[in-house]
Design an enzyme around this catalytic site. Structure first.
Site, mmCIF file in Angstrom:
data_model
loop_
_atom_site.group_PDB
_atom_site.id
_atom_site.type_symbol
_atom_site.label_atom_id
_atom_site.label_comp_id
_atom_site.label_asym_id
_atom_site.label_seq_id
_atom_site.Cartn_x
_atom_site.Cartn_y
_atom_site.Cartn_z
ATOM 1 N N GLU A 32 -13.717 15.929 21.501
ATOM 2 C CA GLU A 32 -15.031 15.570 20.962
ATOM 3 C C GLU A 32 -15.327 14.100 21.253
ATOM 4 O O GLU A 32 -14.437 13.253 21.203
ATOM 5 C CB GLU A 32 -15.056 15.812 19.457
ATOM 6 C CG GLU A 32 -14.992 17.297 19.129
ATOM 7 C CD GLU A 32 -15.028 17.581 17.631
ATOM 8 O OE1 GLU A 32 -15.701 18.545 17.243
ATOM 9 O OE2 GLU A 32 -14.379 16.863 16.848
ATOM 10 N N CYS A 39 -18.200 6.809 21.115
ATOM 11 C CA CYS A 39 -16.869 6.807 20.510
ATOM 12 C C CYS A 39 -16.007 7.793 21.297
ATOM 13 O O CYS A 39 -16.243 9.000 21.256
ATOM 14 C CB CYS A 39 -17.020 7.199 19.039
ATOM 15 S SG CYS A 39 -15.469 7.263 18.155
ATOM 16 N N CYS A 46 -1.607 10.158 10.060
ATOM 17 C CA CYS A 46 -2.079 9.346 8.936
ATOM 18 C C CYS A 46 -2.543 10.309 7.834
ATOM 19 O O CYS A 46 -3.170 11.337 8.122
ATOM 20 C CB CYS A 46 -3.191 8.401 9.374
ATOM 21 S SG CYS A 46 -2.599 7.210 10.609
ATOM 22 N N CYS A 90 -15.700 8.990 11.046
ATOM 23 C CA CYS A 90 -14.316 8.541 11.256
ATOM 24 C C CYS A 90 -13.333 9.489 10.601
ATOM 25 O O CYS A 90 -13.463 9.825 9.426
ATOM 26 C CB CYS A 90 -14.104 7.170 10.608
ATOM 27 S SG CYS A 90 -15.042 5.878 11.359
ATOM 28 N N CYS A 133 -6.408 11.557 7.606
ATOM 29 C CA CYS A 133 -7.171 11.758 8.843
ATOM 30 C C CYS A 133 -7.025 13.189 9.343
ATOM 31 O O CYS A 133 -5.910 13.685 9.507
ATOM 32 C CB CYS A 133 -6.666 10.774 9.902
ATOM 33 S SG CYS A 133 -7.497 10.967 11.495
ATOM 34 N N CYS A 152 -3.508 14.138 17.675
ATOM 35 C CA CYS A 152 -2.892 12.823 17.463
ATOM 36 C C CYS A 152 -1.512 13.021 16.856
ATOM 37 O O CYS A 152 -1.309 13.921 16.047
ATOM 38 C CB CYS A 152 -3.753 11.970 16.530
ATOM 39 S SG CYS A 152 -3.140 10.277 16.352
HETATM 40 N N1 SAH Z 1 -5.727 5.959 16.240
HETATM 41 C C1 SAH Z 1 -6.640 4.848 16.310
HETATM 42 C C2 SAH Z 1 -8.015 5.276 16.777
HETATM 43 C C3 SAH Z 1 -8.765 6.171 15.816
HETATM 44 S S1 SAH Z 1 -10.008 5.238 15.068
HETATM 45 C C4 SAH Z 1 -6.694 4.151 14.960
HETATM 46 O O1 SAH Z 1 -6.198 4.704 13.992
HETATM 47 O O2 SAH Z 1 -7.196 3.044 14.893
HETATM 48 C C5 SAH Z 1 -10.454 6.204 13.702
HETATM 49 C C6 SAH Z 1 -10.608 5.341 12.471
HETATM 50 O O3 SAH Z 1 -11.033 6.174 11.377
HETATM 51 C C7 SAH Z 1 -9.288 4.720 12.052
HETATM 52 O O4 SAH Z 1 -9.499 3.443 11.532
HETATM 53 C C8 SAH Z 1 -8.877 5.675 10.946
HETATM 54 O O5 SAH Z 1 -7.936 5.110 10.082
HETATM 55 C C9 SAH Z 1 -10.196 6.000 10.281
HETATM 56 N N2 SAH Z 1 -10.149 7.209 9.480
HETATM 57 C C10 SAH Z 1 -9.354 8.268 9.646
HETATM 58 N N3 SAH Z 1 -9.612 9.217 8.715
HETATM 59 C C11 SAH Z 1 -10.609 8.727 7.942
HETATM 60 C C12 SAH Z 1 -11.335 9.241 6.832
HETATM 61 N N4 SAH Z 1 -11.061 10.446 6.324
HETATM 62 N N5 SAH Z 1 -12.298 8.478 6.301
HETATM 63 C C13 SAH Z 1 -12.595 7.262 6.811
HETATM 64 N N6 SAH Z 1 -11.953 6.728 7.869
HETATM 65 C C14 SAH Z 1 -10.960 7.455 8.428
#
Ligand code: SAH
Length: 357
Positions: A101, A114, A125, A344, A128, A121
């Protein structure tokens, strides 16, 4: 007796994703001077061209060889969804049937794309959805660059993609080689010619790769997904912290060669009762003291599979205020594309690539 005929399997070399140097080597093998490689590079990346016959400034013999021996692949656009806030999410199919996506976000008259870096991944985390999908595979450099080329084709005339953020599915520094190769193409004046300040790489902070990136000279913007200011909490939210704890991460970031007037962005997803208390903000301010940086606060995007809640506006504002009083510049990022799961942490494909259990 009839002879056994083996069907001829044609394998062609895929050019999208090759660097300028690699294309120069390739044309040299065909007996052509290196500037033909530069022309090919321009056709593929600046021009988005996929047909060798259209590359009219290349000699006919070279074009004929390329038609036989090479190909220029492209992602297939399988679906497009438009959010009530104008954010667009594209579902692209790769040559092997995997899906990714890519999100296009309109903001103050300019478009930000984006980009995804992996299918799924590996970093898991805790909040996420891409992390919950698990790791399927790395994207090739060509598949990363092609997200921009494919989006460009989707846009009405006059619309341009002004900014690129490597913040879609996956972790750029886990797919280091393809990411760096794609960035070189996106930045190259004969490629997509993006100025470095228009590209942001976001990472959880893989320390050895951060150090390699620092030495690479690719001075794109850096964003670090922090989410916690103590190892105890970060170990839980961002499990890779157990391998690269905050002390090591912050040392690598303090040594990072930032161009003048540039700052590192720290992303901090706020979760109610988990990392949004005033003492968390004060701890964060202590951790970042003296670094040229800003904090981007992202109130959690909720989903049934995510075991955390989004804090109230009041708590988010109070967190920002505490940071400000401690001298740390912080913005609150308004969530975009939530209604189409484009926000995000919401990018996840559940069609049997890997199940969201
Ligand atoms: N792996 C890299 C690139 C992904 S960026 C990184 O983690 O930086 C995606 C961003 O969205 C990251 O900052 C991640 O922590 C954030 N994110 C992930 N899940 C989220 C959620 N449920 N709500 C808000 N932000 C989230």
């Amino acid at each position: 007796m009839t002879a056994l005929v083996t069907p001829k399997v044609r394998t062609t070399i895929e050019l999208k994703g090759l660097s300028l140097e690699e294309l120069e080597e390739l044309v040299a093998l065909c007996g052509e001077p290196s500037y033909r490689g530069r022309q090919l590079f321009q056709w593929i990346y600046a021009g988005g061209c996929r047909q060798f016959e259209e590359m009219t400034n290349l000699p006919a013999a070279l074009r004929a060889t390329l038609v036989e021996e090479a190909s220029i692949g492209a992602l297939t656009c399988l679906d497009k969804q438009v959010s009530s806030d104008g954010t667009r999410k594209y579902l692209f199919g790769c040559a092997d049937g995997r899906k990714i996506e890519t999100v296009l976000i309109p903001d103050e008259g300019r478009l930000t794309a984006c980009l995804s870096i992996q299918v799924g991944c590996a970093l898991a985390c805790a909040f996420c959805l891409t992390g919950m999908m698990g790791f399927v595979r790395h994207l090739h450099a060509g598949e990363i660059v092609d997200q921009v080329l494919a989006l460009r084709e989707e846009l009405p005339p006059g619309e341009r993609i002004g900014n690129l953020v490597l913040m879609g599915m996956g972790e750029p520094l886990h797919n280091y080689d393809a990411t760096v190769k794609a960035l070189a193409i996106l930045l190259h004046p004969l490629g997509l010619a993006y100025p470095p300040r228009r590209i942001t790489l976001s990472t959880v902070g893989l320390v050895p790769e951060l150090t390699r990136l620092a030495a690479s000279g690719l001075d794109v913007n850096l964003a670090v997904s922090l989410h916690a200011a103590t190892d105890e909490l970060r170990d839980r939210l961002v499990p890779i912290n157990r391998r690269y704890p905050l002390k090591e991460l912050m040392a690598a970031l303090r040594a990072y060669p930032l161009p003048p007037r540039r700052r590192i962005t720290f992303e901090y997803t706020l979760m109610e009762g988990v990392n949004d208390r005033p003492e968390d903000a004060r701890e964060l301010a202590r951790l970042l003291r003296g670094l040229r940086c800003k904090v981007n606060l992202l109130p959690l995007n909720e989903a049934p599979a995510i075991p955390f809640r989004r804090p109230s506006h009041h708590r988010v504002n109070a967190f920002q205020q505490t940071l400000k009083s401690a001298g740390i510049f912080a913005t609150i990022r308004e969530s975009r594309g939530w209604d189409i799961s484009a926000a995000c942490g919401m990018l996840a494909i559940n069609d049997g690539q890997k199940s969201l259990s």
